[in-house]
Design an enzyme around this catalytic site. Structure first.
Site, PDB file in Angstrom:
ATOM      1  N   TRP A 101      -0.927   7.557  -8.427  1.00  0.00           N
ATOM      2  CA  TRP A 101      -0.608   7.761  -7.018  1.00  0.00           C
ATOM      3  C   TRP A 101       0.124   9.074  -6.809  1.00  0.00           C
ATOM      4  O   TRP A 101      -0.084   9.754  -5.790  1.00  0.00           O
ATOM      5  CB  TRP A 101       0.175   6.571  -6.479  1.00  0.00           C
ATOM      6  N   ASP A 169       7.882   8.214  -2.492  1.00  0.00           N
ATOM      7  CA  ASP A 169       6.963   7.091  -2.325  1.00  0.00           C
ATOM      8  C   ASP A 169       7.594   5.892  -3.028  1.00  0.00           C
ATOM      9  O   ASP A 169       7.692   5.847  -4.249  1.00  0.00           O
ATOM     10  CB  ASP A 169       5.607   7.440  -2.944  1.00  0.00           C
ATOM     11  N   LYS A 193       3.400  -4.413  -1.335  1.00  0.00           N
ATOM     12  CA  LYS A 193       3.939  -4.549  -2.681  1.00  0.00           C
ATOM     13  C   LYS A 193       5.263  -5.304  -2.709  1.00  0.00           C
ATOM     14  O   LYS A 193       5.610  -5.888  -3.708  1.00  0.00           O
ATOM     15  CB  LYS A 193       4.122  -3.161  -3.314  1.00  0.00           C
TER      16      LYS A 193
END
Length: 356
Positions: A101, A169, A193
């Site tokens: 990511w 992030d 998440k």
């Protein structure tokens, strides 16, 4: 029916009481006679919901009254790879490459300016967090990924440079541990998440870092416009925001981030102790970088895989398979996962050792 012990990496486990309240609201939201799925996003009921969700997000991060705004947007963290650069990148930004990511975030930012990869662990399949890297002067911002879901690594500290905005992030570990969140100028996280169901993305941004790029920013990508419109520039993901609010309320009732961090640490200590003790298993990541959220491990003898798989599946364990980039196994232990579920997995690993 017995609920499985859900170690899925995301969409992930949420508290049962949150599911129960959300399911009731699909039929009737707070005795209104209307479903949460059909109310207007402009209604008094939903405006109250999204305002409460934004307020709770700032409270749990201890960022209220500090110049930050919370937004609930769409597009997931992947949209934020793009949106962050659109709003903040004028010339050059610094990125730490710690996984898939982070690498994707770098790729998107390259569409708007230069990116300087300050360090990378790609050569070791991202099994550690790079350290002791230098941060140059003059960057528009510095970008980190706090927790790498696929590889099971987690940043414990966040090197900074004076006068350089810090972007993070936090999709897979937000609200899971105490940090000085005021060190970050922009935080973003996909809901699925650790916060709610897929569909919403939380952005927490310090307003004074915005409005400094020279480019024209499309309306749907403009943080300042999203703040002005109070996350309502277009129809927000109503149900995802609602369940995120319920989950943040659950976190408040259960002692907040400080309390949940202790529980998360107990779960992580238990699983990692067994991984290190059991001769059949080996941890994937560097010891000092192990994630509290995602424990990744492999079998020393891959031929035993089918036997171990039968054992954990027979114990009503779900979502334990590792990502294809790593293989092996991944136990994702988000806030709502109980210590008892981790104990079940550890017992399976111990029994496997006896019978292998």
């Amino acid at each position: 029916m017995e609920r499985p012990h859900n170690f899925s990496a995301g969409p992930c486990i949420l508290p049962l009481e949150v599911f129960e309240k959300a399911s009731q609201s699909v039929i009737d939201l707070d005795n209104s006679g209307l479903s949460i799925l059909e109310i207007s996003h402009r209604s008094t009921a939903f405006v109250g919901i999204i305002e409460k969700a934004r307020e709770l997000a700032l409270q749990h991060l201890n960022l209220q009254d500090k110049g930050y705004k919370a937004l609930f947007l769409q597009g997931g963290a992947s949209m934020q790879f793009l949106m962050t650069a659109y709003n903040l990148l004028e010339k050059e930004a610094g990125y730490l490459d710690t996984g898939t990511w982070a690498s994707n975030a770098i790729k998107e930012a390259n569409n708007f300016g230069d990116t300087q990869v300050l360090a990378s662990s790609k050569g070791s399949n991202y099994n550690y967090i790079p350290k002791d890297f230098s941060i140059p002067e003059g960057l528009d911002y510095l970008h980190y990924t706090s927790n790498n879901t696929i590889y099971g690594t987690q940043m414990k500290t966040f090197p900074k440079k004076a006068n350089t905005p810090l972007v993070c992030d936090m999709s897979s570990d937000i609200f899971s541990r105490q940090l000085d969140y005021s060190q970050f100028d922009l935080i973003y996280a996909g809901a699925q998440k650790n916060m709610g169901p897929a569909g919403a993305t939380l952005v927490v941004v310090k307003e004074d870092v915005l409005g400094k790029v020279s480019r024209a920013i499309p309306s749907i990508m403009n943080y300042q416009l999203m703040i002005k419109k109070e996350s309502m520039f277009n129809t927000p993901p109503v149900f995802s925001v609602y369940v995120s609010m319920l989950n943040l309320e659950w976190l408040s009732r259960n002692g907040g981030v400080s309390s949940i961090e202790k529980k998360n640490k107990a779960k992580a200590d238990l699983i990692y102790s067994e991984i290190d003790r059991n001769p059949l298993f080996k941890g994937f990541t560097a010891l000092e970088d192990r994630s509290m959220m995602n424990a990744t491990f492999i079998l020393n003898d891959k031929q035993l895989g089918s036997k171990f798989d039968k054992l954990w599946k027979a114990s009503h364990i779900n979502g334990l398979n590792g990502h294809r980039s790593v293989g092996g196994y991944r136990a994702s232990m988000y806030n709502a996962l109980t210590l008892d579920s981790v104990k079940v997995l550890v017992d399976v690993m111990k029994n496997f050792e006896k019978t292998a």
